[in-house]
Design a protein around this motif. Structure first.
Motif, PDB file in Angstrom:
ATOM      1  N   VAL A   1      47.915  31.962  32.860  1.00  0.00           N
ATOM      2  CA  VAL A   1      47.815  31.542  34.141  1.00  0.00           C
ATOM      3  C   VAL A   1      45.830  31.703  34.498  1.00  0.00           C
ATOM      4  CG1 VAL A   1      47.547  32.219  36.255  1.00  0.00           C
ATOM      5  CG2 VAL A   1      50.045  33.321  35.282  1.00  0.00           C
ATOM      6  N   ALA A   2      45.327  32.036  32.941  1.00  0.00           N
ATOM      7  CA  ALA A   2      43.855  31.769  34.023  1.00  0.00           C
ATOM      8  C   ALA A   2      43.805  30.420  32.540  1.00  0.00           C
ATOM      9  CB  ALA A   2      42.883  33.128  32.573  1.00  0.00           C
TER      10      ALA A   2
ATOM     11  N   LEU B   1      38.608  34.773  35.791  1.00  0.00           N
ATOM     12  CA  LEU B   1      38.752  36.259  36.150  1.00  0.00           C
ATOM     13  C   LEU B   1      40.063  36.532  36.474  1.00  0.00           C
ATOM     14  CD1 LEU B   1      35.359  38.170  35.363  1.00  0.00           C
ATOM     15  CD2 LEU B   1      37.555  37.677  33.558  1.00  0.00           C
ATOM     16  N   MET B   2      39.199  35.801  38.408  1.00  0.00           N
ATOM     17  CA  MET B   2      40.159  35.762  39.343  1.00  0.00           C
ATOM     18  C   MET B   2      42.117  34.862  39.282  1.00  0.00           C
ATOM     19  SD  MET B   2      38.708  37.210  41.863  1.00  0.00           S
ATOM     20  CE  MET B   2      39.620  36.556  42.608  1.00  0.00           C
ATOM     21  N   ARG B   3      41.456  34.697  38.424  1.00  0.00           N
ATOM     22  CA  ARG B   3      42.922  34.075  38.171  1.00  0.00           C
ATOM     23  C   ARG B   3      44.156  34.942  37.733  1.00  0.00           C
ATOM     24  NH1 ARG B   3      42.060  27.480  35.201  1.00  0.00           N
ATOM     25  NH2 ARG B   3      41.570  27.139  37.239  1.00  0.00           N
ATOM     26  N   ARG B   4      43.553  35.448  36.252  1.00  0.00           N
ATOM     27  CA  ARG B   4      43.998  36.998  35.932  1.00  0.00           C
ATOM     28  C   ARG B   4      43.882  38.295  37.191  1.00  0.00           C
ATOM     29  NH1 ARG B   4      42.484  40.714  32.745  1.00  0.00           N
ATOM     30  NH2 ARG B   4      44.020  40.171  30.965  1.00  0.00           N
ATOM     31  N   LEU B   5      43.303  38.545  38.413  1.00  0.00           N
ATOM     32  CA  LEU B   5      43.592  39.104  39.336  1.00  0.00           C
ATOM     33  C   LEU B   5      44.870  38.595  39.719  1.00  0.00           C
ATOM     34  CD1 LEU B   5      39.924  40.040  39.770  1.00  0.00           C
ATOM     35  CD2 LEU B   5      41.727  41.214  39.030  1.00  0.00           C
TER      36      LEU B   5
ATOM     37  N   LEU C   1      31.337  41.569  29.326  1.00  0.00           N
ATOM     38  CA  LEU C   1      32.143  41.268  30.018  1.00  0.00           C
ATOM     39  C   LEU C   1      33.443  42.005  29.753  1.00  0.00           C
ATOM     40  CD1 LEU C   1      33.474  38.274  31.801  1.00  0.00           C
ATOM     41  CD2 LEU C   1      34.116  37.894  29.040  1.00  0.00           C
ATOM     42  N   VAL C   2      33.794  42.842  29.219  1.00  0.00           N
ATOM     43  CA  VAL C   2      34.868  43.898  29.032  1.00  0.00           C
ATOM     44  C   VAL C   2      34.251  44.882  30.439  1.00  0.00           C
ATOM     45  CG1 VAL C   2      35.279  46.099  28.477  1.00  0.00           C
ATOM     46  CG2 VAL C   2      35.436  43.415  26.902  1.00  0.00           C
ATOM     47  N   ALA C   3      32.749  44.979  30.609  1.00  0.00           N
ATOM     48  CA  ALA C   3      32.079  46.028  31.449  1.00  0.00           C
ATOM     49  C   ALA C   3      32.066  45.091  32.773  1.00  0.00           C
ATOM     50  CB  ALA C   3      30.287  46.199  31.526  1.00  0.00           C
ATOM     51  N   VAL C   4      31.858  43.667  33.041  1.00  0.00           N
ATOM     52  CA  VAL C   4      32.320  43.291  34.072  1.00  0.00           C
ATOM     53  C   VAL C   4      33.918  43.234  34.717  1.00  0.00           C
ATOM     54  CG1 VAL C   4      32.158  40.199  35.129  1.00  0.00           C
ATOM     55  CG2 VAL C   4      30.536  41.792  33.946  1.00  0.00           C
ATOM     56  N   TRP C   5      34.705  43.098  33.579  1.00  0.00           N
ATOM     57  CA  TRP C   5      36.682  43.137  34.245  1.00  0.00           C
ATOM     58  C   TRP C   5      36.528  44.620  34.404  1.00  0.00           C
ATOM     59  CZ3 TRP C   5      39.612  40.094  35.125  1.00  0.00           C
ATOM     60  CH2 TRP C   5      41.255  40.812  35.519  1.00  0.00           C
ATOM     61  N   THR C   6      35.672  45.283  33.779  1.00  0.00           N
ATOM     62  CA  THR C   6      36.170  46.930  33.896  1.00  0.00           C
ATOM     63  C   THR C   6      35.855  47.476  35.759  1.00  0.00           C
ATOM     64  OG1 THR C   6      36.525  47.558  32.023  1.00  0.00           O
ATOM     65  CG2 THR C   6      36.086  49.409  33.594  1.00  0.00           C
ATOM     66  N   HIS C   7      34.722  46.773  35.999  1.00  0.00           N
ATOM     67  CA  HIS C   7      33.944  47.065  36.826  1.00  0.00           C
ATOM     68  C   HIS C   7      35.065  46.557  38.344  1.00  0.00           C
ATOM     69  CE1 HIS C   7      31.498  47.184  40.757  1.00  0.00           C
ATOM     70  NE2 HIS C   7      31.371  46.278  40.655  1.00  0.00           N
ATOM     71  N   THR C   8      34.995  45.067  38.149  1.00  0.00           N
ATOM     72  CA  THR C   8      35.944  44.561  39.497  1.00  0.00           C
ATOM     73  C   THR C   8      37.139  44.999  39.192  1.00  0.00           C
ATOM     74  OG1 THR C   8      34.452  42.739  38.042  1.00  0.00           O
ATOM     75  CG2 THR C   8      37.020  42.334  39.824  1.00  0.00           C
ATOM     76  N   LEU C   9      37.602  45.717  37.725  1.00  0.00           N
ATOM     77  CA  LEU C   9      38.993  46.372  38.773  1.00  0.00           C
ATOM     78  C   LEU C   9      39.250  47.148  39.211  1.00  0.00           C
ATOM     79  CD1 LEU C   9      41.860  45.020  37.587  1.00  0.00           C
ATOM     80  CD2 LEU C   9      41.904  46.420  35.711  1.00  0.00           C
ATOM     81  N   ARG C  10      37.958  47.992  38.733  1.00  0.00           N
ATOM     82  CA  ARG C  10      38.594  49.227  39.866  1.00  0.00           C
ATOM     83  C   ARG C  10      37.830  49.329  41.216  1.00  0.00           C
ATOM     84  NH1 ARG C  10      33.537  51.776  36.481  1.00  0.00           N
ATOM     85  NH2 ARG C  10      34.767  52.917  34.997  1.00  0.00           N
TER      86      ARG C  10
ATOM     87  N   ASP D   1      43.202  38.820  50.755  1.00  0.00           N
ATOM     88  CA  ASP D   1      42.282  38.171  50.344  1.00  0.00           C
ATOM     89  C   ASP D   1      41.973  38.261  49.082  1.00  0.00           C
ATOM     90  OD1 ASP D   1      40.518  39.025  52.433  1.00  0.00           O
ATOM     91  OD2 ASP D   1      39.752  37.158  52.456  1.00  0.00           O
ATOM     92  N   MET D   2      41.606  39.772  49.531  1.00  0.00           N
ATOM     93  CA  MET D   2      40.823  39.977  47.747  1.00  0.00           C
ATOM     94  C   MET D   2      39.443  39.847  48.210  1.00  0.00           C
ATOM     95  SD  MET D   2      43.158  40.193  44.842  1.00  0.00           S
ATOM     96  CE  MET D   2      43.090  38.085  44.812  1.00  0.00           C
ATOM     97  N   GLY D   3      38.805  39.553  48.884  1.00  0.00           N
ATOM     98  CA  GLY D   3      37.785  39.646  49.404  1.00  0.00           C
ATOM     99  C   GLY D   3      35.817  40.430  48.824  1.00  0.00           C
ATOM    100  N   SER D   4      36.714  41.524  49.057  1.00  0.00           N
ATOM    101  CA  SER D   4      35.887  43.153  48.286  1.00  0.00           C
ATOM    102  C   SER D   4      35.889  42.694  46.901  1.00  0.00           C
ATOM    103  CB  SER D   4      36.362  43.559  48.489  1.00  0.00           C
ATOM    104  OG  SER D   4      36.327  44.627  49.798  1.00  0.00           O
TER     105      SER D   4
END
Length: 225
Positions: free
Chosen positions: A69-70, A88-92, A150-159, A168-171
């Protein structure tokens, strides 16, 4: 008489993944099996066994679905940072469809180190694709550094996403935005001087450690579950 099952592979996989994560939300990830998910979705067991030989295959397939999708809209214009944010937002957005089930998966990870390692490897490969698609060097030593940033960015965002109850996933978007800003300060995004840089990139490994420390969050303990 043998039943003819008319469904393409993508639809089959989506149906099984959806059923599995629905069961995870209802019963917990530990109780999910490929067989139970196939029965829940009304799918033929031999095909489920062939396409999902391991329980972990369910989550690996979800990761590839999110990547598909991304990457579907191959953006070749715009700033690198904005392209990466969109990817990354498309993945989420895909993960959001299975939010309850994935929360159950996350709660189980501290007790399943093998699955954690397997998903970690898959995440690295996904982030390599995201970096490359956004226009970030993902090759060689510097590419290794970029992918790990980028893994660090993704992991932080996923938490943050895991706890973000807003529709709307604002946070989550705010966390991703801040994480990309921090990664940018550590050199994630290309600059005009990158091609002429003479560094061998080894020193940048310290930047990854520093950035990881900046994103650090308390580890999940049994009391948190």
């Amino acid at each position: 008489m043998r039943q003819v099952f008319d469904m393409d592979n993508d639809d089959f996989d989506t149906a099984l993944v959806s059923a599995a994560l629905t069961l995870a939300e209802e019963r917990g990830w530990a109780s999910v099996t490929v067989l139970a998910a196939a029965r829940q979705a009304g799918l033929p067991l031999p095909e489920a066994r062939r396409r999902f030989p391991l329980k972990a295959s369910i989550l690996l397939r979800l990761g590839r679905m999110a990547d598909d999708v991304a990457l579907a809209d191959d953006m070749i214009c715009g700033a690198v940072r904005e392209r990466l944010f969109d990817l990354l937002m498309r993945r989420l957005d895909v993960f959001q469809q299975y939010r309850g089930g994935l929360q159950s998966v996350f709660r189980s990870l501290p007790f399943d180190p093998a699955l954690t390692i397997m998903l970690g490897g898959a995440t690295v490969e996904s982030m390599r694709w995201m970096a490359d698609a956004a226009g970030i060097n993902a090759n060689g030593i510097r590419g290794f550094v970029h992918v790990n940033m980028l893994v660090a960015v993704w992991t932080h965002t996923l938490r943050v996403w895991e706890k973000d109850e807003s529709p709307d996933m604002g946070s989550t978007m705010a966390a991703l935005d801040q994480a990309l800003d921090k990664a940018g300060r550590f050199g994630l995004f290309p600059t005009n001087t990158d091609e002429a840089a003479t560094q061998d990139g080894l020193a940048d490994l310290d930047d990854v450690a520093d950035m990881d420390a900046g994103f650090a969050a308390p580890r999940i303990s049994a009391q948190d579950l």
